[in-house]
Scaffold this motif. Structure first.
Motif, PDB file in Angstrom:
ATOM      1  N   ILE A  90      22.315 -11.333   3.581  1.00  0.00           N
ATOM      2  CA  ILE A  90      22.387  -9.971   3.023  1.00  0.00           C
ATOM      3  C   ILE A  90      23.799  -9.724   2.482  1.00  0.00           C
ATOM      4  O   ILE A  90      23.967  -9.197   1.372  1.00  0.00           O
ATOM      5  CB  ILE A  90      22.020  -8.917   4.100  1.00  0.00           C
ATOM      6  CG1 ILE A  90      20.565  -9.084   4.557  1.00  0.00           C
ATOM      7  CG2 ILE A  90      22.258  -7.505   3.571  1.00  0.00           C
ATOM      8  CD1 ILE A  90      20.165  -8.190   5.738  1.00  0.00           C
ATOM      9  N   LYS A  94      24.772  -8.873  -1.376  1.00  0.00           N
ATOM     10  CA  LYS A  94      25.478  -7.636  -1.751  1.00  0.00           C
ATOM     11  C   LYS A  94      26.711  -7.948  -2.589  1.00  0.00           C
ATOM     12  O   LYS A  94      26.972  -7.293  -3.597  1.00  0.00           O
ATOM     13  CB  LYS A  94      25.875  -6.850  -0.491  1.00  0.00           C
ATOM     14  CG  LYS A  94      24.700  -6.159   0.178  1.00  0.00           C
ATOM     15  CD  LYS A  94      25.170  -5.408   1.424  1.00  0.00           C
ATOM     16  CE  LYS A  94      24.011  -4.616   2.042  1.00  0.00           C
ATOM     17  NZ  LYS A  94      24.430  -3.932   3.284  1.00  0.00           N
ATOM     18  N   GLU A  95      27.452  -8.972  -2.169  1.00  0.00           N
ATOM     19  CA  GLU A  95      28.647  -9.342  -2.950  1.00  0.00           C
ATOM     20  C   GLU A  95      28.257  -9.871  -4.319  1.00  0.00           C
ATOM     21  O   GLU A  95      28.843  -9.507  -5.331  1.00  0.00           O
ATOM     22  CB  GLU A  95      29.443 -10.417  -2.207  1.00  0.00           C
ATOM     23  CG  GLU A  95      30.390  -9.855  -1.174  1.00  0.00           C
ATOM     24  CD  GLU A  95      31.327 -10.933  -0.645  1.00  0.00           C
ATOM     25  OE1 GLU A  95      32.044 -11.567  -1.441  1.00  0.00           O
ATOM     26  OE2 GLU A  95      31.314 -11.135   0.580  1.00  0.00           O
ATOM     27  N   THR A  99      26.805  -4.649  -5.028  1.00  0.00           N
ATOM     28  CA  THR A  99      26.131  -3.436  -4.574  1.00  0.00           C
ATOM     29  C   THR A  99      26.212  -3.374  -3.056  1.00  0.00           C
ATOM     30  O   THR A  99      26.504  -4.380  -2.412  1.00  0.00           O
ATOM     31  CB  THR A  99      24.643  -3.440  -5.005  1.00  0.00           C
ATOM     32  OG1 THR A  99      24.018  -2.237  -4.549  1.00  0.00           O
ATOM     33  CG2 THR A  99      23.888  -4.612  -4.426  1.00  0.00           C
ATOM     34  N   ASP A 100      25.961  -2.188  -2.482  1.00  0.00           N
ATOM     35  CA  ASP A 100      25.928  -2.130  -1.016  1.00  0.00           C
ATOM     36  C   ASP A 100      24.505  -1.889  -0.503  1.00  0.00           C
ATOM     37  O   ASP A 100      24.312  -1.568   0.659  1.00  0.00           O
ATOM     38  CB  ASP A 100      26.897  -1.066  -0.470  1.00  0.00           C
ATOM     39  CG  ASP A 100      26.550   0.319  -0.966  1.00  0.00           C
ATOM     40  OD1 ASP A 100      25.548   0.458  -1.713  1.00  0.00           O
ATOM     41  OD2 ASP A 100      27.268   1.270  -0.614  1.00  0.00           O
ATOM     42  N   ASP A 101      23.515  -2.056  -1.372  1.00  0.00           N
ATOM     43  CA  ASP A 101      22.137  -1.821  -0.941  1.00  0.00           C
ATOM     44  C   ASP A 101      21.204  -2.790  -1.672  1.00  0.00           C
ATOM     45  O   ASP A 101      21.083  -2.728  -2.897  1.00  0.00           O
ATOM     46  CB  ASP A 101      21.751  -0.360  -1.239  1.00  0.00           C
ATOM     47  CG  ASP A 101      20.535   0.104  -0.447  1.00  0.00           C
ATOM     48  OD1 ASP A 101      20.081  -0.646   0.445  1.00  0.00           O
ATOM     49  OD2 ASP A 101      20.043   1.216  -0.718  1.00  0.00           O
ATOM     50  N   VAL A 102      20.591  -3.691  -0.918  1.00  0.00           N
ATOM     51  CA  VAL A 102      19.730  -4.709  -1.540  1.00  0.00           C
ATOM     52  C   VAL A 102      18.323  -4.652  -0.945  1.00  0.00           C
ATOM     53  O   VAL A 102      18.107  -4.124   0.142  1.00  0.00           O
ATOM     54  CB  VAL A 102      20.299  -6.139  -1.356  1.00  0.00           C
ATOM     55  CG1 VAL A 102      21.577  -6.327  -2.159  1.00  0.00           C
ATOM     56  CG2 VAL A 102      20.504  -6.478   0.116  1.00  0.00           C
ATOM     57  N   LYS A 236      18.960  -5.665  -6.404  1.00  0.00           N
ATOM     58  CA  LYS A 236      19.569  -4.374  -6.098  1.00  0.00           C
ATOM     59  C   LYS A 236      18.468  -3.383  -5.727  1.00  0.00           C
ATOM     60  O   LYS A 236      17.398  -3.389  -6.342  1.00  0.00           O
ATOM     61  CB  LYS A 236      20.281  -3.833  -7.339  1.00  0.00           C
ATOM     62  CG  LYS A 236      21.690  -4.308  -7.509  1.00  0.00           C
ATOM     63  CD  LYS A 236      22.319  -3.613  -8.717  1.00  0.00           C
ATOM     64  CE  LYS A 236      23.806  -3.880  -8.742  1.00  0.00           C
ATOM     65  NZ  LYS A 236      24.338  -4.082 -10.068  1.00  0.00           N
ATOM     66  N   GLU A 265      19.305  -2.638   9.202  1.00  0.00           N
ATOM     67  CA  GLU A 265      19.724  -3.198   7.914  1.00  0.00           C
ATOM     68  C   GLU A 265      18.720  -4.249   7.420  1.00  0.00           C
ATOM     69  O   GLU A 265      18.458  -4.344   6.209  1.00  0.00           O
ATOM     70  CB  GLU A 265      21.130  -3.806   8.056  1.00  0.00           C
ATOM     71  CG  GLU A 265      21.794  -4.202   6.745  1.00  0.00           C
ATOM     72  CD  GLU A 265      22.029  -3.022   5.790  1.00  0.00           C
ATOM     73  OE1 GLU A 265      21.916  -1.851   6.211  1.00  0.00           O
ATOM     74  OE2 GLU A 265      22.302  -3.304   4.612  1.00  0.00           O
ATOM     75  N   CYS A 269      15.958  -4.004   3.972  1.00  0.00           N
ATOM     76  CA  CYS A 269      15.669  -4.991   2.913  1.00  0.00           C
ATOM     77  C   CYS A 269      14.204  -4.936   2.504  1.00  0.00           C
ATOM     78  O   CYS A 269      13.860  -5.287   1.374  1.00  0.00           O
ATOM     79  CB  CYS A 269      16.016  -6.405   3.387  1.00  0.00           C
ATOM     80  SG  CYS A 269      17.778  -6.688   3.526  1.00  0.00           S
TER      81      CYS A 269
END
Ligand SMILES: [Fe+2]
Length: 305
Positions: A90, A94-95, A99-102, A236, A265, A269
């Motif tokens: 995860i 994200k990197e 983004t901070d939400d995948v 994303k 978390e 996903c």
């Protein structure tokens, strides 16, 4: 999670479109996942009753190549069910996608056995069944597919082969790659073969790649050989242009194997609202608990207080 991969490897993914990351998973994680693979798929040698793609028809797709694929959730322990949403995967996604939400939109285990098929595939990219249009020129607007090996994969065990984005650019323009001229396509296939790289590596390797990167499955030739792998694909959140699995459509599968063991978390996903989301009320929590009696909803309850 940074010790699983380096910033340079994320940069290699962005530049080359693919990167082989050895020892991404710990030996303990690999052993637990292998035990699940053995329980779900395990056998020695080829499946006798199978209609096979014959060796010699090199570079074609055939249904037998895809026979032993099982998307999650699977009737086995949480190890295989949750490895595709491992916190380090995860974090990488994200990197990579900035983004901070995948969301995970495909997550499937895939066992291959010597003799079940000629697993040789043509060079191809994966966008055609992940989006209805074409890949963006900006990698962060596409996806990251991560192929994970849970057996040692030598060149006799069907490693994915790939061509880096700069190497492929010497062979084919983005427009050429969609040419309907068979002579152009034959030339591209030949030229890609000259630039192909093997992803052969040890159990525990993760290989993130982009949907616009040329790659191909290769045949297993090791006697009684097998390849245990997992494909997990991230996009994303809120990217409606990308899809593959509608998780809700597969509601009769054993979702408790995921809900009863996943973190908030990891569940996010799959599209499950995080603790604190206004979706969660005393009623939705009570009903969700009735649907999944073994799900520990404590973080969701605490966030509501
Ligand atoms: Fe592919």
């Amino acid at each position: 999670m940074q010790d699983r991969y380096t910033p340079e490897q994320v940069e290699t993914w962005r530049r080359d479109g693919a990167v082989v990351i050895k020892d991404f998973f710990t030996p303990e994680e690999v052993a637990a996942v292998v035990a699940d693979f053995d329980a779900v798929f395990g056998r020695e040698g080829a499946d006798a009753g199978l209609e096979k793609k014959q060796a010699g028809e090199v570079g074609r797709f055939h249904p037998s190549q895809f026979k032993d694929i099982q998307p999650v959730p699977i009737e086995c322990s949480p190890a295989l069910n949750l490895i595709g949403v491992h916190p380090a995967l995860i974090a990488f996604a994200k990197e990579a996608l900035a983004t901070d939400d995948v969301r995970v939109y495909q997550c499937q285990s895939w066992a291959k056995f010597t003799g079940d098929s000629d697993y040789d595939q043509p060079w191809h990219t994966d966008f055609s069944n992940h989006t209805l249009t074409v890949p963006s020129e900006d990698a962060t607007k596409n996806t990251v597919t991560i192929l994970c090996y849970f057996s040692d994969v030598s060149d006799a065990h069907g490693p994915m082969n790939y061509v880096t984005r700069p190497d492929a650019a010497e062979v084919s323009s983005p427009v050429d790659s969609l040419s309907r001229d068979m002579d152009v396509q034959k030339r591209i296939q030949t030229d890609l073969t000259r630039r192909g790289r093997s992803s052969a590596s040890t159990a525990g390797t993760a290989i993130p790649y982009c949907i616009d990167v040329y790659h191909r499955g290769t045949n297993l030739t090791a006697p009684k050989g097998h390849r245990y792998a997992l494909m997990t694909c991230f996009k994303k959140a809120k990217d409606d242009s990308i899809g593959f699995t509608a998780w809700q459509f597969h509601h009769t599968k054993p979702w408790a194997n995921i809900f009863n063991h996943a973190t908030p978390e990891q569940l996010a996903c799959f599209g499950v609202q995080r603790p604190g989301d206004p979706f969660w009320t005393p009623t939705t929590i009570e009903r969700a608990q009735l649907r999944y009696p073994g799900w520990d909803l404590t973080p969701w309850k605490e966030a509501m207080r």
